[in-house]
Design a protein around this motif. Sequence first.
Motif, mmCIF file in Angstrom:
data_model
loop_
_atom_site.group_PDB
_atom_site.id
_atom_site.type_symbol
_atom_site.label_atom_id
_atom_site.label_comp_id
_atom_site.label_asym_id
_atom_site.label_seq_id
_atom_site.Cartn_x
_atom_site.Cartn_y
_atom_site.Cartn_z
ATOM 1 N N PHE A 209 0.834 -1.202 0.000
ATOM 2 C CA PHE A 209 0.000 0.000 0.000
ATOM 3 C C PHE A 209 0.874 1.258 0.000
ATOM 4 O O PHE A 209 0.527 2.276 0.597
ATOM 5 N N GLU A 210 2.008 1.179 -0.683
ATOM 6 C CA GLU A 210 2.980 2.279 -0.667
ATOM 7 C C GLU A 210 2.416 3.597 -1.201
ATOM 8 O O GLU A 210 2.879 4.673 -0.809
ATOM 9 N N GLU A 211 1.423 3.522 -2.116
ATOM 10 C CA GLU A 211 0.885 4.763 -2.684
ATOM 11 C C GLU A 211 0.169 5.613 -1.640
ATOM 12 O O GLU A 211 -0.111 6.789 -1.862
ATOM 13 N N TYR A 212 -0.131 5.012 -0.470
ATOM 14 C CA TYR A 212 -0.777 5.748 0.620
ATOM 15 C C TYR A 212 0.238 6.300 1.628
ATOM 16 O O TYR A 212 -0.134 7.075 2.508
ATOM 17 N N ALA A 213 1.479 5.883 1.519
ATOM 18 C CA ALA A 213 2.517 6.282 2.477
ATOM 19 C C ALA A 213 3.084 7.635 2.071
ATOM 20 O O ALA A 213 4.113 7.737 1.402
ATOM 21 N N LEU A 214 2.391 8.687 2.481
ATOM 22 C CA LEU A 214 2.714 10.037 2.039
ATOM 23 C C LEU A 214 2.899 10.982 3.216
ATOM 24 O O LEU A 214 2.245 10.852 4.244
ATOM 25 N N SER A 215 3.773 11.945 3.023
ATOM 26 C CA SER A 215 3.849 13.087 3.922
ATOM 27 C C SER A 215 4.213 14.297 3.079
ATOM 28 O O SER A 215 5.158 14.254 2.285
ATOM 29 N N PHE A 216 3.438 15.364 3.257
ATOM 30 C CA PHE A 216 3.679 16.589 2.500
ATOM 31 C C PHE A 216 2.985 17.753 3.203
ATOM 32 O O PHE A 216 2.195 17.550 4.137
ATOM 33 N N ALA A 217 3.259 18.942 2.742
ATOM 34 C CA ALA A 217 2.590 20.145 3.244
ATOM 35 C C ALA A 217 2.155 20.975 2.055
ATOM 36 O O ALA A 217 2.862 21.057 1.039
ATOM 37 N N ILE A 218 0.990 21.594 2.197
ATOM 38 C CA ILE A 218 0.430 22.339 1.073
ATOM 39 C C ILE A 218 -0.487 23.438 1.606
ATOM 40 O O ILE A 218 -1.158 23.258 2.634
ATOM 41 N N PRO A 219 -0.534 24.600 0.935
ATOM 42 C CA PRO A 219 -1.471 25.644 1.364
ATOM 43 C C PRO A 219 -2.921 25.183 1.259
ATOM 44 O O PRO A 219 -3.286 24.433 0.352
ATOM 45 N N VAL A 220 -3.750 25.636 2.185
ATOM 46 C CA VAL A 220 -5.173 25.310 2.135
ATOM 47 C C VAL A 220 -5.783 25.815 0.829
ATOM 48 O O VAL A 220 -6.721 25.207 0.294
ATOM 49 N N ALA A 221 -5.235 26.891 0.288
ATOM 50 C CA ALA A 221 -5.775 27.492 -0.933
ATOM 51 C C ALA A 221 -5.284 26.820 -2.211
ATOM 52 O O ALA A 221 -5.566 27.309 -3.308
ATOM 53 N N SER A 222 -4.589 25.690 -2.117
ATOM 54 C CA SER A 222 -4.102 25.009 -3.311
ATOM 55 C C SER A 222 -5.270 24.538 -4.180
ATOM 56 O O SER A 222 -6.291 24.070 -3.662
ATOM 57 N N PRO A 223 -5.134 24.623 -5.517
ATOM 58 C CA PRO A 223 -6.198 24.139 -6.401
ATOM 59 C C PRO A 223 -6.505 22.666 -6.153
ATOM 60 O O PRO A 223 -5.606 21.845 -6.068
ATOM 61 N N GLY A 224 -7.791 22.347 -6.015
ATOM 62 C CA GLY A 224 -8.210 20.975 -5.795
ATOM 63 C C GLY A 224 -8.382 20.604 -4.340
ATOM 64 O O GLY A 224 -8.937 19.540 -4.044
ATOM 65 N N VAL A 225 -7.934 21.437 -3.422
ATOM 66 C CA VAL A 225 -8.140 21.182 -1.991
ATOM 67 C C VAL A 225 -9.519 21.715 -1.608
ATOM 68 O O VAL A 225 -9.800 22.910 -1.755
ATOM 69 N N VAL A 226 -10.372 20.817 -1.114
ATOM 70 C CA VAL A 226 -11.751 21.175 -0.787
ATOM 71 C C VAL A 226 -11.998 20.897 0.698
ATOM 72 O O VAL A 226 -11.816 19.761 1.161
ATOM 73 N N ALA A 227 -12.392 21.921 1.432
ATOM 74 C CA ALA A 227 -12.692 21.776 2.860
ATOM 75 C C ALA A 227 -14.208 21.740 3.043
ATOM 76 O O ALA A 227 -14.905 22.702 2.704
ATOM 77 N N VAL A 228 -14.710 20.614 3.567
ATOM 78 C CA VAL A 228 -16.150 20.438 3.792
ATOM 79 C C VAL A 228 -16.402 20.544 5.294
ATOM 80 O O VAL A 228 -16.049 19.644 6.064
ATOM 81 N N CYS A 229 -17.015 21.642 5.721
ATOM 82 C CA CYS A 229 -17.161 21.950 7.145
ATOM 83 C C CYS A 229 -18.362 21.237 7.760
ATOM 84 O O CYS A 229 -19.363 20.978 7.097
ATOM 85 N N ARG A 230 -18.277 20.949 9.027
ATOM 86 C CA ARG A 230 -19.460 20.584 9.816
ATOM 87 C C ARG A 230 -20.253 21.853 10.075
ATOM 88 O O ARG A 230 -19.813 22.966 9.733
ATOM 89 N N ASP A 231 -21.426 21.709 10.706
ATOM 90 C CA ASP A 231 -22.175 22.888 11.140
ATOM 91 C C ASP A 231 -21.282 23.734 12.039
ATOM 92 O O ASP A 231 -20.520 23.203 12.866
ATOM 93 N N HIS A 232 -21.390 25.041 11.890
ATOM 94 C CA HIS A 232 -20.564 25.926 12.703
ATOM 95 C C HIS A 232 -21.258 26.201 14.031
ATOM 96 O O HIS A 232 -22.454 26.511 14.066
ATOM 97 N N TYR A 233 -20.508 26.069 15.120
ATOM 98 C CA TYR A 233 -21.089 26.228 16.452
ATOM 99 C C TYR A 233 -20.717 27.552 17.117
ATOM 100 O O TYR A 233 -21.065 27.781 18.271
ATOM 101 N N GLY A 234 -20.040 28.402 16.377
ATOM 102 C CA GLY A 234 -19.766 29.730 16.897
ATOM 103 C C GLY A 234 -21.038 30.555 16.952
ATOM 104 O O GLY A 234 -21.940 30.375 16.137
#
Length: 499
Positions: A209-234
């Motif tokens: 399963f080597e294709e899953y053995a990853l470590s990297f860092a990337i900006p949240v604003a990188s193309p293709g990075v999608v953040a799906v939030c839970r309901d906001h409790y603030g």
Amino acid sequence: MVARTGEQYRAGLADGREVWLGETRIDVSTHPAFEGSISGMAAYFDYQHKYADDCLMVDPETGQQHNVSLLRPRSAEDIARRHRAFDRLARYSNGMLGRTPDYVNVVLAGHASRKDIYDRSGDPVYFERLEAYWRLVQEQDLALTHTIVHAAIDKSVGELQGINEELTLRVVERTEQGLVVRGAKMLATLGPIADELYVYPATPIQKGFEEYALSFAIPVASPGVVAVCRDHYGVDMEIVDRPFSSRFDEQDAVIIFDDVLVPWERVFIDGDLDVYNAINAATATGNTQQQTAIRASVKLEFAYDLCTQMAKVTGTEAKPDTAAMLGEIYSYLRIARSVVSDAENRASDWGGGAFFCHDDISSLRTVLPVWMARVNDIIKSMGSHNLLATPTARAFEDPRLGPLLHKYLPGANGITPEERARIFRTAWDFAGSALGSRIELYERFYLGSVARARALDHRKAQAKGETGAYAAMFTEAGIAPVPAAADELDDLASTSTTA
């Protein structure tokens, strides 16, 4: 740029990142639901300047000032320096924020302290990239979060088997520019309002399963990075009425990597199972859990003080059942402090010059989730109906309502009605509000499940040979052990002890 201010942090969020709240794509830098959370995190960056003597240090190589959490510990003095910073930073939120930037900073600094682990790859470029990234985070004072848990939807099979095989983050292409990755990771606390995502090993991965053995860092604003939030409790309320929900919903999100290109200079592990399976075990307890345990201690201290105030305002501090509950919380606090102190005093070189706390600090991981849930139970038991009889601060200013509240809702022991309401509103926000319930769930699985942590402690004890009392009793009496049956020996031989 070093040691950013809150204004600088806030400005960095207007970068076009893809964040979804419900069915709507939002701009977190302007969306009203996130204003309290962003203001709360911005205040964290200002807080490090307010307490600069504790939180900031000058890098001896660059002469620049950065957060102490990025220190690569090499001595007992470094451990003590970090303790002071972690304690101070936790007091900003009284331990209610679990993913302040100093948390992942500590993880990164720990990984960057173990060059000896990365040397196993035989290619120095991976550690050189990691060290360069550690330096970049220092120089730009980035707010990091992690997203490391496999998207294992089907628990009836392995984490990377069946439907899970297509869901979790993996490499799908290698190009001249870098890796193309696809899949999901859970759960990025602070993800929508962090600067960057640090993806690193969590649980070990087996061969094949080597294709899953990853470590990297990337900006949240990188193309293709999608953040799906839970309901906001603030909530949009004054701090006096909702001290936590008004500013400390750090938001959780599933991160989907929709064919994201990760530049080579940001790739730290690419399929190397030896490094992948070793680096977290070589840093997570002695390094990272110094920060987590100190945060928890600060939270327990606050909970004890809060409950003591609840007892005073109801006049129950002398009652045996109340005193027992207060003493229970205080015992948790004393044990947590003692474990941290002992682990720091027994800190040592873990390899490659990395000076970390003793591994025994991991024992707190097996009990803190239980303690934190119990603290919430105590708050609800002590508060009872009083937690729901709490006017807002402004209600006392109304010419009609104010006098009635002063007459009918005073506290015992001469405590004013305003202070009574503030105490119980704080207690409710701590343990009973939507955010309080979310934080309790977070504490339960903060560093993985309790069962997994306890099983890991058992395996470590067996591996270290820290047992034998039972056999020793009969050995001292001159009685030989009963040999295991052949099938039992086979069972033992096939049992995995991989953490």
